[in-house]
Design a protein around this motif. Structure first.
Motif, mmCIF file in Angstrom:
data_model
loop_
_atom_site.group_PDB
_atom_site.id
_atom_site.type_symbol
_atom_site.label_atom_id
_atom_site.label_comp_id
_atom_site.label_asym_id
_atom_site.label_seq_id
_atom_site.Cartn_x
_atom_site.Cartn_y
_atom_site.Cartn_z
ATOM 1 N N LEU A 31 0.846 -1.196 0.000
ATOM 2 C CA LEU A 31 0.000 0.000 0.000
ATOM 3 C C LEU A 31 0.878 1.242 0.000
ATOM 4 O O LEU A 31 1.793 1.372 0.824
ATOM 5 C CB LEU A 31 -0.907 -0.010 1.229
ATOM 6 C CG LEU A 31 -1.842 1.189 1.429
ATOM 7 C CD1 LEU A 31 -2.818 1.340 0.271
ATOM 8 C CD2 LEU A 31 -2.612 1.032 2.749
ATOM 9 N N VAL A 45 -7.735 2.985 3.955
ATOM 10 C CA VAL A 45 -7.620 1.852 3.032
ATOM 11 C C VAL A 45 -6.874 0.699 3.694
ATOM 12 O O VAL A 45 -7.242 -0.469 3.502
ATOM 13 C CB VAL A 45 -6.923 2.295 1.730
ATOM 14 C CG1 VAL A 45 -6.572 1.085 0.863
ATOM 15 C CG2 VAL A 45 -7.822 3.241 0.963
ATOM 16 N N ARG A 46 -5.870 1.000 4.460
ATOM 17 C CA ARG A 46 -5.148 -0.055 5.178
ATOM 18 C C ARG A 46 -6.100 -0.854 6.076
ATOM 19 O O ARG A 46 -6.090 -2.089 6.072
ATOM 20 C CB ARG A 46 -4.028 0.559 6.019
ATOM 21 C CG ARG A 46 -3.233 -0.467 6.839
ATOM 22 C CD ARG A 46 -2.144 0.218 7.660
ATOM 23 N NE ARG A 46 -1.468 -0.762 8.498
ATOM 24 C CZ ARG A 46 -0.447 -1.516 8.091
ATOM 25 N NH1 ARG A 46 -0.001 -1.416 6.863
ATOM 26 N NH2 ARG A 46 0.118 -2.385 8.909
ATOM 27 N N ALA A 48 -9.376 -1.138 5.758
ATOM 28 C CA ALA A 48 -10.329 -1.883 4.941
ATOM 29 C C ALA A 48 -9.711 -3.160 4.387
ATOM 30 O O ALA A 48 -10.341 -4.225 4.366
ATOM 31 C CB ALA A 48 -10.842 -0.999 3.805
ATOM 32 N N ALA A 147 -5.989 5.807 -0.419
ATOM 33 C CA ALA A 147 -6.898 6.627 -1.216
ATOM 34 C C ALA A 147 -6.406 8.073 -1.252
ATOM 35 O O ALA A 147 -6.075 8.651 -0.223
ATOM 36 C CB ALA A 147 -8.313 6.575 -0.632
ATOM 37 N N GLY A 203 -12.568 2.775 0.829
ATOM 38 C CA GLY A 203 -11.737 1.622 1.161
ATOM 39 C C GLY A 203 -12.528 0.330 1.140
ATOM 40 O O GLY A 203 -12.058 -0.702 0.633
#
Length: 328
Positions: A31, A45-46, A48, A147, A203
């Motif tokens: 990521l 996002v991490r 999710a 994101a 996410g």
């Protein structure tokens, strides 16, 4: 069908939740982003991706590097990189640039004369692929960038670090997805609350995209065609409403806003955002910007091949043979 006993119903429900949280083929995801290693978008996002059961290593620039495109530290003998673990962040690393005279353990800020500044987005992606991943025994199945704080559509792609990250990864053989979340410039003074609120939703949507790709891919094949990373743009809507739907699109010719430049009396130049230009009629139905402005999530495949088609190359060669006859 007879009603199941309550304990059995609960155990089946728990098993279903566990299956949803732990996919059959959990992925190794590198990521990255261009907003910085601790930015709210990458953090959302991490979470999710981890909630979906994937293993995630995060490597981002030390600070916000939006708009830096594909910039990277060139091998000029004057620059080195430092990959520093983020305090309190497991498997999260921040990339800095320093001078060759930098001493290990020195301050990574402007108080140190040997500190240059943050690494670029592509510096971070390179460190994830070439340094952090191998040192951690981590071979990424997928690179995710984002994101991002703001959409990256069509005309803005060349200067987007978020999108250049996935093109960099794809050109090195790793499938990749860029995720960007829209902004409303009217919220600039209030800190873009609608964008912040949308990051977890975006996410979660990304996790569903990955699950869908995983469910339909041929065993033994990559999640995506390596030469065609994806760019996903997630719109925001007043009141926190859900997007209108999902559209499969392609990059077009215009961004979601225009950039207006104005010379000021003090000889500076102001930079302001204006309304979007009209997309070419031939692209209006397939281009991502009109769909995004209509509040659809857009998913566009990109092409990492900068070479012209054989037809275009042949036409150029035939019409400009004289160039090859020029004196060197």
């Amino acid at each position: 069908m007879p009603r199941l006993p309550a304990p059995l119903r609960l155990s089946l429900a728990a098993a279903a939740l566990a299956a949803a949280a732990n996919p059959a083929h959990a992925l190794n995801v590198l990521l990255t982003n261009d907003d910085g290693c601790a930015a709210p978008g990458i953090t959302a996002v991490r979470k999710a991706l981890q909630d979906a059961g994937h293993r995630v290593i995060t490597v981002g620039p030390a600070s916000n590097q939006s708009g830096s495109g594909a910039a990277y530290a060139v091998p000029d003998g004057r620059t080195r990189l430092v990959v520093e673990p983020l305090a309190g962040g497991a498997d999260t690393y921040c990339v800095h640039r320093v001078k060759p005279t930098y001493v290990a353990g020195g301050a990574l800020d402007a108080t140190n004369a040997d500190y240059i500044g943050s690494g670029s987005p592509v510096d971070a992606t390179a460190m994830g692929l070439k340094i952090v991943g191998p040192e951690s025994g981590f071979t990424p199945d997928l690179v995710v960038s984002g994101a991002n704080f703001g959409e990256n559509l069509s005309d803005s792609i060349p200067h987007s670090g978020t999108v250049m990250n996935v093109l960099f990864a794809a050109r090195r053989g790793v499938p990749a997805i860029a995720l960007s979340v829209g902004v409303d410039f009217a919220e600039a003074r209030s800190g873009f609350p609608a964008t912040l609120a949308a990051f977890p939703k975006a996410g979660a949507f990304l996790a569903r995209v990955i699950a869908s790709l995983e469910a339909t891919r041929t065993p033994g094949q990559p999640l995506l065609p390596v030469a065609h990373p994806l760019s996903i743009n997630y719109p925001i809507i007043a009141g926190g409403q859900a997007p209108a739907g999902v559209r499969l699109t392609m990059p077009g010719t215009v961004d979601s806003f225009t950039t207006a430049y104005k010379r000021n009396a003090d000889n500076t130049v102001s930079i302001e955002a204006g309304a979007a230009d009209a997309e070419l009629k031939a692209l209006a139905r397939t281009a991502e910007t009109p769909a995004f402005l209509a509040k659809f999530i857009t998913i566009s495949p990109l092409d990492v091949d900068f070479r012209p088609t054989p037809l275009a190359r042949g036409l150029f060669n035939r019409s400009h043979r004289d160039l090859a006859a020029l004196a060197p």
